[in-house]
Write a protein that holds these residues in place. Structure first.
Motif, PDB file in Angstrom:
ATOM      1  N   VAL A  65      -3.630  -2.247   1.534  1.00 41.97           N
ATOM      2  CA  VAL A  65      -2.901  -1.038   1.500  1.00 41.97           C
ATOM      3  C   VAL A  65      -3.542   0.266   1.852  1.00 41.97           C
ATOM      4  N   ASP A  66      -3.612   0.805   2.810  1.00 38.24           N
ATOM      5  CA  ASP A  66      -4.748   2.081   3.343  1.00 38.24           C
ATOM      6  C   ASP A  66      -4.759   3.109   2.267  1.00 38.24           C
ATOM      7  N   ASP A  67      -3.516   3.217   1.845  1.00 36.81           N
ATOM      8  CA  ASP A  67      -3.603   4.571   0.803  1.00 36.81           C
ATOM      9  C   ASP A  67      -3.636   4.092  -0.684  1.00 36.81           C
ATOM     10  N   LEU A  68      -4.345   3.020  -0.803  1.00 37.86           N
ATOM     11  CA  LEU A  68      -4.797   2.795  -2.313  1.00 37.86           C
ATOM     12  C   LEU A  68      -6.173   2.090  -2.198  1.00 37.86           C
ATOM     13  N   VAL A  69      -6.862   2.448  -1.033  1.00 36.95           N
ATOM     14  CA  VAL A  69      -8.144   1.771  -0.729  1.00 36.95           C
ATOM     15  C   VAL A  69      -9.377   2.131  -1.644  1.00 36.95           C
ATOM     16  N   LEU A  70      -9.447   3.499  -1.982  1.00 36.80           N
ATOM     17  CA  LEU A  70     -10.471   4.233  -2.648  1.00 36.80           C
ATOM     18  C   LEU A  70     -10.291   3.546  -4.200  1.00 36.80           C
ATOM     19  N   GLU A  71      -9.097   3.517  -4.687  1.00 36.43           N
ATOM     20  CA  GLU A  71      -8.927   2.855  -6.131  1.00 36.43           C
ATOM     21  C   GLU A  71      -9.052   1.557  -6.195  1.00 36.43           C
ATOM     22  N   SER A  72      -8.900   0.726  -5.177  1.00 39.03           N
ATOM     23  CA  SER A  72      -9.055  -0.644  -5.061  1.00 39.03           C
ATOM     24  C   SER A  72     -10.573  -1.027  -5.079  1.00 39.03           C
ATOM     25  N   ILE A  73     -11.324  -0.464  -4.197  1.00 38.72           N
ATOM     26  CA  ILE A  73     -12.855  -0.393  -4.150  1.00 38.72           C
ATOM     27  C   ILE A  73     -13.439  -0.136  -5.576  1.00 38.72           C
ATOM     28  N   VAL A  74     -13.032   1.019  -6.071  1.00 35.82           N
ATOM     29  CA  VAL A  74     -13.515   1.341  -7.698  1.00 35.82           C
ATOM     30  C   VAL A  74     -13.301   0.125  -8.402  1.00 35.82           C
ATOM     31  N   LEU A  75     -11.880  -0.610  -8.086  1.00 34.51           N
ATOM     32  CA  LEU A  75     -11.736  -1.652  -9.272  1.00 34.51           C
ATOM     33  C   LEU A  75     -12.275  -3.014  -8.780  1.00 34.51           C
ATOM     34  N   GLY A  76     -12.967  -3.189  -7.654  1.00 34.21           N
ATOM     35  CA  GLY A  76     -13.681  -4.414  -7.258  1.00 34.21           C
ATOM     36  C   GLY A  76     -13.306  -5.147  -6.076  1.00 34.21           C
ATOM     37  N   ALA A  77     -12.521  -4.309  -5.253  1.00 32.37           N
ATOM     38  CA  ALA A  77     -12.139  -4.960  -3.960  1.00 32.37           C
ATOM     39  C   ALA A  77     -13.441  -5.073  -3.035  1.00 32.37           C
ATOM     40  N   GLN A  78     -13.615  -6.036  -2.555  1.00 33.87           N
ATOM     41  CA  GLN A  78     -14.816  -6.191  -1.604  1.00 33.87           C
ATOM     42  C   GLN A  78     -14.675  -5.873  -0.038  1.00 33.87           C
ATOM     43  N   GLY A  79     -13.348  -5.763   0.200  1.00 35.46           N
ATOM     44  CA  GLY A  79     -13.049  -5.487   1.864  1.00 35.46           C
ATOM     45  C   GLY A  79     -11.902  -4.589   1.866  1.00 35.46           C
ATOM     46  N   TRP A  80     -11.468  -4.195   2.977  1.00 38.07           N
ATOM     47  CA  TRP A  80     -10.433  -3.245   3.204  1.00 38.07           C
ATOM     48  C   TRP A  80      -9.739  -3.581   4.678  1.00 38.07           C
ATOM     49  N   ILE A  81      -8.541  -4.475   4.561  1.00 36.64           N
ATOM     50  CA  ILE A  81      -7.930  -4.824   5.899  1.00 36.64           C
ATOM     51  C   ILE A  81      -7.178  -3.443   6.107  1.00 36.64           C
ATOM     52  N   SER A  82      -7.506  -2.532   7.245  1.00 35.72           N
ATOM     53  CA  SER A  82      -6.699  -1.630   7.460  1.00 35.72           C
ATOM     54  C   SER A  82      -5.843  -1.438   8.766  1.00 35.72           C
ATOM     55  N   ALA A 142      -9.927 -16.152  -0.001  1.00 33.32           N
ATOM     56  CA  ALA A 142      -9.843 -14.881  -0.121  1.00 33.32           C
ATOM     57  C   ALA A 142      -8.394 -14.278  -0.276  1.00 33.32           C
ATOM     58  N   ILE A 143      -8.131 -13.091  -0.809  1.00 30.60           N
ATOM     59  CA  ILE A 143      -6.659 -12.674  -0.862  1.00 30.60           C
ATOM     60  C   ILE A 143      -6.702 -11.083  -0.262  1.00 30.60           C
ATOM     61  N   LYS A 144      -5.900 -11.033   0.684  1.00 28.74           N
ATOM     62  CA  LYS A 144      -5.371  -9.918   0.921  1.00 28.74           C
ATOM     63  C   LYS A 144      -4.317  -9.289   0.055  1.00 28.74           C
ATOM     64  N   GLU A 145      -4.568  -8.209  -0.896  1.00 28.75           N
ATOM     65  CA  GLU A 145      -3.517  -7.971  -1.783  1.00 28.75           C
ATOM     66  C   GLU A 145      -2.846  -6.579  -1.411  1.00 28.75           C
ATOM     67  N   SER A 146      -1.672  -6.939  -0.913  1.00 27.69           N
ATOM     68  CA  SER A 146      -0.949  -5.648  -0.424  1.00 27.69           C
ATOM     69  C   SER A 146       0.569  -5.457  -1.151  1.00 27.69           C
ATOM     70  N   SER A 147       0.273  -5.784  -2.650  1.00 25.96           N
ATOM     71  CA  SER A 147       1.916  -5.441  -3.359  1.00 25.96           C
ATOM     72  C   SER A 147       2.041  -4.119  -3.660  1.00 25.96           C
ATOM     73  N   VAL A 180     -14.870  -3.453   6.277  1.00 26.92           N
ATOM     74  CA  VAL A 180     -13.598  -2.946   6.997  1.00 26.92           C
ATOM     75  C   VAL A 180     -13.209  -4.209   7.814  1.00 26.92           C
ATOM     76  N   PHE A 181     -12.032  -4.226   7.937  1.00 21.39           N
ATOM     77  CA  PHE A 181     -11.402  -5.250   8.630  1.00 21.39           C
ATOM     78  C   PHE A 181     -10.198  -4.819   9.387  1.00 21.39           C
ATOM     79  N   PRO A 182     -10.291  -4.424  10.800  1.00 18.98           N
ATOM     80  CA  PRO A 182      -8.996  -3.912  11.324  1.00 18.98           C
ATOM     81  C   PRO A 182      -7.793  -5.088  11.360  1.00 18.98           C
ATOM     82  N   ALA A 183      -6.766  -4.552  11.001  1.00 21.77           N
ATOM     83  CA  ALA A 183      -5.568  -5.395  11.651  1.00 21.77           C
ATOM     84  C   ALA A 183      -5.309  -4.867  12.831  1.00 21.77           C
TER      85      ALA A 183
END
Length: 300
Positions: free
Chosen positions: A190-207, A162-167, A8-11
């Motif tokens: 994108v905060d309200d896509l985080v659980l889906e993103s983690i399941v698909l392989g995201a390794q971090g969350w910029i929130s 690294a990539i912060k993916e916010s499309s 978890v990385f706060p913006a």
């Protein structure tokens, strides 16, 4: 070049006094509170940090204070959001001198560059620094899309790690992995896509909402990454109305209002952003206060 930008990385917000001057002590107090609640890193001067509302010298002031306050406890990254490539290079150099651990680089502001111009911008910034770079892809807000095919072409630049993916297209996580393998660390932006993103392989969350709910952010992250999906979905359903605040054009005002409601700072923004009023304010406050009243247990 490797990075350990996972979790978890706060913006982080930039706090202001009532006269719109920088409130460095409150900004640092907020940063240290989030670190105390278990976030894994810190990103200053992103969209939520009102990068484009600060003078160049003010940005450096924020970074100096952050590097000193954090003292190496977690990685500190800075947004690089300038109007020209040369100014982005200069800022990258100055941020490195201050001691940040990495850069979150955006396309050049205002001008909507084509793919070749976009990749040339990122390569030029990489050539100006020895720091690792996270590319921030947010075509929704900034009008420039960095596609998986473009990231494959950029894969020969070792400083881009690294990539912060916010499309707002969660398919991109899978497309990036299928095309680029494990070349990049992928972080959901994108905060309200985080659980889906983690399941698909995201390794971090910029929130963004982590600014108001750092402990809950860490809880959701830990549940999802440990495979406790049943509890993760439960927490995510509680959190989602709040996380929707991150995807609105007024996300900065919405997130700062949540920060204020949680007693962690001020809602003050710099004009042209104005404080929320009337029905809009009441609607956002209702979402925030309902979330606060129904906070989940932090037990894992």
């Amino acid at each position: 070049m490797a990075s350990d930008w996972r979790g978890v990385f706060p913006a982080a917000t930039t706090q202001f006094h009532d006269d719109e001057s920088l409130d460095i002590p409150q900004t640092m107090k907020h940063v240290l509170h989030m670190i105390g609640q278990g976030v894994h890193g810190m990103i200053m001067l992103g969209t939520v940090g009102e990068n484009c509302s600060l003078e160049y010298s003010e940005k450096l002031e924020v970074l100096r204070a952050t590097v000193e306050a954090v003292g190496g406890k977690v990685p500190v990254l800075t947004g690089v959001a300038e109007y020209t490539t040369s100014l982005a290079q200069r800022f990258a150099e100055d941020a490195a001198k201050i001691g940040v651990d990495g850069l979150m680089v955006l396309p050049a502001m205002v001008y909507k560059s084509d793919p070749q111009e976009t990749m040339t911008h990122f390569r030029a910034v990489a050539n100006a620094t020895d720091l690792p770079i996270m590319v921030y892809n947010n075509p929704v807000s900034y009008g420039v899309d960095i596609t998986p095919e473009m990231f494959l072409e950029l894969a020969d630049e070792p400083k881009i790690v690294a990539i912060k993916e916010s499309s707002e297209n969660v398919r991109r996580i899978t497309d990036l992995i299928n095309l680029c393998g494990d070349r990049y660390t992928l972080l959901c932006g994108v905060d309200d896509l985080v659980l889906e993103s983690i399941v698909l392989g995201a390794q971090g969350w910029i929130s963004g909402l982590v600014n108001a709910f750092p402990a809950e952010n860490r809880l959701l992250w830990d549940l999802a990454t440990s495979g406790d999906y049943e509890r993760a979905v439960e927490v995510y359903r509680w959190y989602t109305p709040l996380l929707h605040l991150d995807t609105h054009p007024k996300l900065v005002q919405y997130i700062k209002l949540a920060v204020q409601e949680c007693g962690l700072g001020s809602e003050k923004t710099r004009a042209p952003r104005l404080a929320l009023t009337g029905q809009e304010r009441e609607q956002v406050l209702d979402v925030i206060r309902t979330g606060v009243a129904n906070r989940p247990s932090l037990e894992r």
